[in-house]
Design a protein around this motif. Structure first.
Motif, short mmCIF file in Angstrom:
data_model
loop_
_atom_site.label_atom_id
_atom_site.label_comp_id
_atom_site.label_asym_id
_atom_site.label_seq_id
_atom_site.Cartn_x
_atom_site.Cartn_y
_atom_site.Cartn_z
N GLY A 1 0.81 -1.21 0.00
CA GLY A 1 0.00 0.00 0.00
C GLY A 1 0.84 1.26 0.00
N GLU A 2 1.88 1.26 0.80
CA GLU A 2 2.76 2.43 0.89
C GLU A 2 3.45 2.72 -0.43
OE1 GLU A 2 4.00 5.76 2.44
OE2 GLU A 2 2.81 4.38 3.66
N ALA A 3 4.01 1.68 -1.05
CA ALA A 3 4.73 1.87 -2.32
C ALA A 3 3.78 2.25 -3.45
CB ALA A 3 5.50 0.61 -2.68
N SER A 4 2.60 1.63 -3.50
CA SER A 4 1.66 1.97 -4.58
C SER A 4 1.12 3.38 -4.39
CB SER A 4 0.52 0.94 -4.65
OG SER A 4 -0.23 0.89 -3.47
N VAL B 1 -8.58 7.30 -7.87
CA VAL B 1 -7.82 6.20 -7.29
C VAL B 1 -8.78 5.29 -6.54
CG1 VAL B 1 -5.96 5.52 -5.73
CG2 VAL B 1 -5.77 7.66 -7.03
N ILE B 2 -8.71 4.01 -6.86
CA ILE B 2 -9.41 2.99 -6.09
C ILE B 2 -8.38 2.49 -5.09
CG2 ILE B 2 -10.60 0.78 -6.17
CD1 ILE B 2 -11.31 1.55 -9.13
N ALA B 3 -8.60 2.84 -3.84
CA ALA B 3 -7.55 2.72 -2.84
C ALA B 3 -7.91 1.77 -1.71
CB ALA B 3 -7.26 4.10 -2.24
N PHE B 4 -6.86 1.27 -1.06
CA PHE B 4 -7.05 0.56 0.19
C PHE B 4 -7.56 1.57 1.21
CE2 PHE B 4 -3.16 -1.91 -1.38
CZ PHE B 4 -3.92 -2.92 -1.95
N ASP B 5 -8.40 1.13 2.12
CA ASP B 5 -9.01 2.03 3.12
C ASP B 5 -7.97 2.91 3.82
OD1 ASP B 5 -11.33 0.66 2.48
OD2 ASP B 5 -11.56 -0.29 4.44
N GLU B 6 -6.83 2.33 4.13
CA GLU B 6 -5.81 3.05 4.91
C GLU B 6 -5.23 4.26 4.19
OE1 GLU B 6 -5.09 -1.42 5.72
OE2 GLU B 6 -5.95 -0.18 4.16
N TYR B 7 -5.42 4.35 2.87
CA TYR B 7 -4.78 5.41 2.08
C TYR B 7 -5.77 6.42 1.51
CZ TYR B 7 -0.86 2.39 2.72
OH TYR B 7 0.12 1.63 3.31
N VAL B 8 -7.04 6.25 1.80
CA VAL B 8 -8.08 7.13 1.25
C VAL B 8 -7.80 8.59 1.60
CG1 VAL B 8 -10.52 7.75 1.41
CG2 VAL B 8 -9.86 5.36 1.09
N GLU B 9 -7.58 8.88 2.86
CA GLU B 9 -7.37 10.28 3.27
C GLU B 9 -6.14 10.88 2.61
OE1 GLU B 9 -9.52 12.29 4.77
OE2 GLU B 9 -10.84 10.53 4.68
N ARG B 10 -5.09 10.12 2.47
CA ARG B 10 -3.87 10.64 1.84
C ARG B 10 -4.17 11.08 0.40
NH1 ARG B 10 1.65 7.28 1.56
NH2 ARG B 10 1.25 7.18 3.78
N PHE B 11 -4.92 10.26 -0.34
CA PHE B 11 -5.26 10.62 -1.71
C PHE B 11 -6.21 11.82 -1.76
CE2 PHE B 11 -4.03 6.11 -2.61
CZ PHE B 11 -3.00 6.40 -3.49
N LYS B 12 -7.17 11.86 -0.84
CA LYS B 12 -8.10 13.00 -0.80
C LYS B 12 -7.34 14.29 -0.53
CE LYS B 12 -12.43 10.79 0.56
NZ LYS B 12 -13.42 10.64 1.64
N GLU B 13 -6.42 14.26 0.42
CA GLU B 13 -5.63 15.44 0.76
C GLU B 13 -4.80 15.93 -0.43
OE1 GLU B 13 -3.40 14.30 4.23
OE2 GLU B 13 -5.20 14.30 5.49
N LYS C 1 -9.83 12.25 -6.70
CA LYS C 1 -11.09 11.58 -6.44
C LYS C 1 -10.68 10.18 -6.01
CE LYS C 1 -13.77 14.21 -9.73
NZ LYS C 1 -14.59 14.20 -10.94
N VAL C 2 -11.31 9.69 -4.96
CA VAL C 2 -10.88 8.40 -4.43
C VAL C 2 -12.07 7.59 -3.94
CG1 VAL C 2 -10.35 9.39 -2.16
CG2 VAL C 2 -9.25 7.29 -2.83
N LEU C 3 -12.00 6.31 -4.19
CA LEU C 3 -12.99 5.35 -3.69
C LEU C 3 -12.22 4.25 -3.00
CD1 LEU C 3 -15.17 5.06 -6.92
CD2 LEU C 3 -15.77 6.30 -4.85
N SER C 4 -12.74 3.76 -1.90
CA SER C 4 -12.06 2.67 -1.21
C SER C 4 -12.75 1.36 -1.54
CB SER C 4 -12.01 2.92 0.29
OG SER C 4 -13.06 2.31 0.94
N TYR C 5 -11.96 0.27 -1.48
CA TYR C 5 -12.56 -1.03 -1.75
C TYR C 5 -12.14 -2.10 -0.74
CZ TYR C 5 -8.53 -3.07 -4.38
OH TYR C 5 -7.31 -3.59 -4.79
N GLY C 6 -11.60 -1.69 0.39
CA GLY C 6 -11.26 -2.62 1.45
C GLY C 6 -9.88 -2.34 2.02
N ARG C 7 -9.63 -2.88 3.20
CA ARG C 7 -8.32 -2.73 3.83
C ARG C 7 -7.27 -3.50 3.03
NH1 ARG C 7 -8.00 -0.16 8.21
NH2 ARG C 7 -6.12 -1.18 8.94
N GLU C 8 -6.03 -3.07 3.12
CA GLU C 8 -4.94 -3.68 2.35
C GLU C 8 -4.85 -5.18 2.58
OE1 GLU C 8 -0.14 -3.12 1.59
OE2 GLU C 8 -1.16 -1.81 3.02
#
Length: 157
Positions: free
Chosen positions: A63-66, A79-91, A95-102
Motif C-alpha cells: 500500500g505504501e509503495a503503490s 484512485v481505487i484505494a485501500f481504506d488506509e490510504y483514502v485520506e492521503r489521496f483526498k488530501e 477523487k478516491v474510492l475505497s474497496y477494502g483494507r490492504e
C-alpha cells in the motif's frame, strides 16, 4: 477442471486453490493466465474482462509503495484505494474510492466490480487501483480479476 490430473484452477475464486488442495488431498495447477494461440478454457480467462470504459492502471505493490507511485505519477485521476490510504489521496486532491483494507482480500473481492463501476462514472480520464501482490487465498481472485479489468496495464513495484 477436475476432469484430468493434475486438477487445474481455471479461474481463482471464493474457494482458493489451497482450500481445494486441502480438501481433495492433491495439488492443483493454475492455468488461469491466458496463453496466446491457446483457446481459453473459461470465459473469465479472456485477456480483458469486466473492464471499465475508463483506462485503468493497476499498481501492484505494498500500500505504501503503490500510494507513493500514484501520488507521484498520476494527475486528474480517480484512485481505487485501500481504506488506509483514502485520506492521503483526498488530501492530495484525487477523487478516491475505497474497496477494502490492504490485508482484507475478501472485502476487496466483494467490492471490486461495484467500485470499478462507480469510478467509471466519475468522468475522469484515468483510473488507478492499488493492488496487493498477495496471490494466496482470496487474493488470487482479486489479483486475477484486477489484471483482467485493467487489460494487463499493470505497474509492479
Amino acid at each position: 477442471d477436475l476432469t484430468h490430473r493434475p486438477f487445474a484452477v481455471l479461474r481463482p475464486g471464493g474457494v482458493s486453490r489451497e482450500e481445494l488442495e486441502d480438501c481433495l488431498g492433491e495439488p492443483f495447477t493454475d492455468v488461469s493466465s491466458p496463453v496466446k494461440g491457446v483457446p481459453v478454457r473459461s470465459p473469465g480467462m479472456k485477456y480483458k474482462h469486466y473492464a471499465p470504459s475508463t483506462p485503468l492502471t493497476a499498481v501492484c505493490a505494498s500500500g505504501e509503495a503503490s500510494a507513493a507511485y500514484i501520488l507521484e505519477k498520476a494527475n486528474d485521476a480517480c484512485v481505487i484505494a485501500f481504506d488506509e490510504y483514502v485520506e492521503r489521496f483526498k488530501e492530495a486532491g484525487f477523487k478516491v474510492l475505497s474497496y477494502g483494507r490492504e490485508a482484507d482480500s475478501a472485502a476487496q473481492a466483494k467490492n471490486l466490480f461495484l467500485t470499478l463501476r462507480k469510478a467509471d462514472r466519475l468522468g475522469v480520464p484515468h483510473l488507478y487501483i492499488q493492488m496487493s501482490p498477495d496471490k494466496s487465498g482470496c487474493g488470487a481472485a482479486v489479483y486475477n480479476r484486477t489484471l483482467r479489468a485493467c487489460g494487463e496495464d499493470i505497474v509492479t513495484i
